[in-house]
Scaffold this active site. Sequence first.
Site, short mmCIF file in Angstrom:
data_model
loop_
_atom_site.label_atom_id
_atom_site.label_comp_id
_atom_site.label_asym_id
_atom_site.label_seq_id
_atom_site.Cartn_x
_atom_site.Cartn_y
_atom_site.Cartn_z
N LYS A 81 0.76 -1.14 -0.01
CA LYS A 81 0.13 -0.05 -0.01
C LYS A 81 0.89 1.33 0.01
O LYS A 81 0.78 2.21 -0.74
CB LYS A 81 -1.00 0.01 1.27
CG LYS A 81 -2.03 -1.24 1.49
CD LYS A 81 -2.94 -1.15 2.34
CE LYS A 81 -2.08 -1.25 4.01
NZ LYS A 81 -1.35 -2.38 3.98
N ARG B 171 -9.75 0.23 9.50
CA ARG B 171 -9.11 -1.05 9.56
C ARG B 171 -10.32 -2.16 10.38
O ARG B 171 -9.82 -3.11 10.71
CB ARG B 171 -7.82 -1.27 10.46
CG ARG B 171 -6.66 -1.27 9.42
CD ARG B 171 -5.41 -0.93 10.50
NE ARG B 171 -4.27 -1.80 10.14
CZ ARG B 171 -3.23 -1.02 9.77
NH1 ARG B 171 -3.04 -0.15 9.28
NH2 ARG B 171 -1.96 -1.73 9.42
N ARG C 154 11.66 -5.11 4.94
CA ARG C 154 11.11 -4.12 4.62
C ARG C 154 12.18 -2.80 5.48
O ARG C 154 12.56 -3.18 6.49
CB ARG C 154 9.82 -3.76 4.94
CG ARG C 154 9.37 -2.14 5.11
CD ARG C 154 8.01 -1.62 5.24
NE ARG C 154 7.17 -2.57 6.17
CZ ARG C 154 5.87 -2.78 6.23
NH1 ARG C 154 5.22 -2.14 5.27
NH2 ARG C 154 5.56 -3.34 7.08
N ARG D 294 11.49 -1.37 10.97
CA ARG D 294 10.13 -0.92 11.97
C ARG D 294 10.27 -2.03 13.16
O ARG D 294 10.55 -3.27 12.90
CB ARG D 294 9.07 -1.17 11.41
CG ARG D 294 8.78 0.37 10.54
CD ARG D 294 7.65 0.14 9.56
NE ARG D 294 6.41 -0.48 9.99
CZ ARG D 294 5.21 -0.58 9.61
NH1 ARG D 294 5.14 -0.17 8.15
NH2 ARG D 294 4.21 -1.21 10.07
N ARG E 142 -0.16 -9.68 12.99
CA ARG E 142 -0.85 -8.51 12.17
C ARG E 142 -1.59 -9.13 11.30
O ARG E 142 -2.61 -8.81 10.85
CB ARG E 142 0.23 -7.45 11.68
CG ARG E 142 0.91 -6.70 12.61
CD ARG E 142 2.04 -6.05 12.60
NE ARG E 142 2.00 -5.22 11.33
CZ ARG E 142 3.04 -4.86 10.34
NH1 ARG E 142 4.37 -5.24 10.83
NH2 ARG E 142 3.08 -3.96 9.53
P1 ADP Z 1 1.96 -1.79 3.40
O1 ADP Z 1 2.13 -0.52 3.31
O2 ADP Z 1 0.99 -2.47 2.56
O3 ADP Z 1 2.40 -2.39 4.76
P2 ADP Z 1 4.58 -1.54 1.84
O4 ADP Z 1 4.37 -0.75 0.62
O5 ADP Z 1 5.47 -0.99 3.16
O6 ADP Z 1 3.52 -2.44 2.25
O7 ADP Z 1 5.49 -2.90 1.31
C1 ADP Z 1 5.95 -3.72 2.28
C2 ADP Z 1 7.45 -4.36 1.46
O8 ADP Z 1 7.17 -5.06 0.57
C3 ADP Z 1 8.45 -3.22 1.40
O9 ADP Z 1 9.65 -3.62 1.78
C4 ADP Z 1 8.17 -3.00 -0.18
O10 ADP Z 1 9.53 -2.54 -0.43
C5 ADP Z 1 7.83 -4.29 -0.82
N1 ADP Z 1 7.13 -4.43 -1.78
C6 ADP Z 1 6.05 -3.60 -2.01
N2 ADP Z 1 5.52 -3.94 -3.20
C7 ADP Z 1 6.09 -5.07 -3.67
C8 ADP Z 1 6.03 -5.75 -4.97
N3 ADP Z 1 4.92 -5.56 -5.84
N4 ADP Z 1 6.77 -6.67 -5.14
C9 ADP Z 1 7.84 -7.15 -3.98
N5 ADP Z 1 8.01 -6.20 -3.11
C10 ADP Z 1 7.28 -5.31 -2.84
P1 AMP Z 2 0.98 0.22 9.01
O1 AMP Z 2 1.87 1.30 9.08
O2 AMP Z 2 -0.40 0.66 8.35
O3 AMP Z 2 1.36 -1.03 8.93
O4 AMP Z 2 0.54 0.22 10.73
C1 AMP Z 2 1.42 -0.12 11.58
C2 AMP Z 2 0.70 -0.18 12.75
O5 AMP Z 2 0.01 1.09 13.48
C3 AMP Z 2 -0.63 -1.11 13.05
O6 AMP Z 2 -0.10 -2.38 13.16
C4 AMP Z 2 -1.30 -0.58 14.23
O7 AMP Z 2 -0.95 -0.95 15.42
C5 AMP Z 2 -1.33 0.84 13.93
N1 AMP Z 2 -2.41 1.51 13.09
C6 AMP Z 2 -2.15 2.02 11.89
N2 AMP Z 2 -3.49 2.08 11.37
C7 AMP Z 2 -4.47 1.63 12.27
C8 AMP Z 2 -5.78 1.84 12.26
N3 AMP Z 2 -6.59 2.32 11.32
N4 AMP Z 2 -6.51 1.29 13.36
C9 AMP Z 2 -5.79 1.08 14.30
N5 AMP Z 2 -4.47 0.64 14.35
C10 AMP Z 2 -3.68 1.32 13.31
#
Ligand code: ADP
Ligand code: AMP
Length: 218
Positions: free
Chosen positions: A13, A88, A127, A160, A171
Site C-alpha cells: 500500500k 481497519r 522492509r 520497524r 498482524r
Molecule cells: P504496506 O504499506 O501495505 O504495509 P509496503 O508498501 O510497505 O506495504 O510494502 C511492504 C514491503 O514489500 C516493502 O519492503 C516494499 O518495498 C515491498 N514491496 C512492495 N510492493 C512490492 C512488490 N510488488 N513486489 C515485491 N515487494 C514489494
Molecule cells: P501500518 O503502517 O499501516 O502497517 O500500521 C502500523 C501499525 O499502526 C498497525 O499494526 C497498528 O498498530 C497501527 N495502526 C495503523 N493504522 C491503524 C488503524 N486504522 N487502526 C488501528 N491501528 C492502526
Amino acid sequence: MNVILVGPPGAGKGTQAETIVEHFKIPHVSTGDMFRDAVRQGTELGKRAQEYMNAGKLVPDEVTIGIVKERLSQPDCDKGFLLDGFPRTVVQAEALDGIMESLGKKIEIVVNIAVPDEIIVERIVGRRSCKKCNTVYHTKFNPPKVEGICDKCGEPLFQRADDQEATAVQRLRVYAEQTNPVLDFYAQKGVVKDIDGNRARAAVWEDVKKVLESYDNN
Ligand code: ADP
Ligand code: AMP
C-alpha cells in the site's frame, strides 16, 4: 478523488501510495505513518499507540478515528485524498462515513491490493523505511541505491520494530479478523476494485493507475 487503499500489512500500500500521490496530486494520509511520527516525537498519542503497534495489535478505534477526522478536515484534503491503513475495523468505517458526511464528501473508490499470506512475511521482514520521508524499500525486492540510505533524502534507513516475523504473523491474524469485514462493508456499497498485488511493483501500478484514471475521467 477520495480513495482508500486496503490490503494486508506488507501488501504494498505504502509503495503504491508513493506513485499514486505523485501522479494524482492528492495527499497521502497513512495512519501508520502518523502513529510512527508521533512515537518518534514522543507525544501523548505516540506513547499511547506504541505498545499496541509493537504487539501487532490495532490502536483503539477512538484514538485512530480522532486523528483521521482532524487530518481529513485540513484544506489540502479538499480536492481529494488517499487513505492508507484506515479504516481497519467496521467501527472505523462507520465513523468515516460520518466524517465524510459532515465534510460533504464521500468515499468513491476502495482499492484492495490482494497478496497471499505466504508472500507477505518475506516482504515485511525485508522492509526498510526512511524515518524522515517514510519512503519504503526492501532489501531484496526494492533495495536503495546505497545500502541502508534513503535515495530521496540521504537519511539512514531503519527496520520497524513491528517488522519481525512473529509480529508480522500476528498482524496478519488481526487483519483477517478485524479488517476483512471492512472489505465486505465497502463491497456492499459497490466501490471495491480488486488488484492482484502479487506481481512486480510496476505491474501493480499499471492496474492501480487504470482503475483510478477510469474513475478520475468520469
Ligand atoms: P504496506 O504499506 O501495505 O504495509 P509496503 O508498501 O510497505 O506495504 O510494502 C511492504 C514491503 O514489500 C516493502 O519492503 C516494499 O518495498 C515491498 N514491496 C512492495 N510492493 C512490492 C512488490 N510488488 N513486489 C515485491 N515487494 C514489494
Ligand atoms: P501500518 O503502517 O499501516 O502497517 O500500521 C502500523 C501499525 O499502526 C498497525 O499494526 C497498528 O498498530 C497501527 N495502526 C495503523 N493504522 C491503524 C488503524 N486504522 N487502526 C488501528 N491501528 C492502526
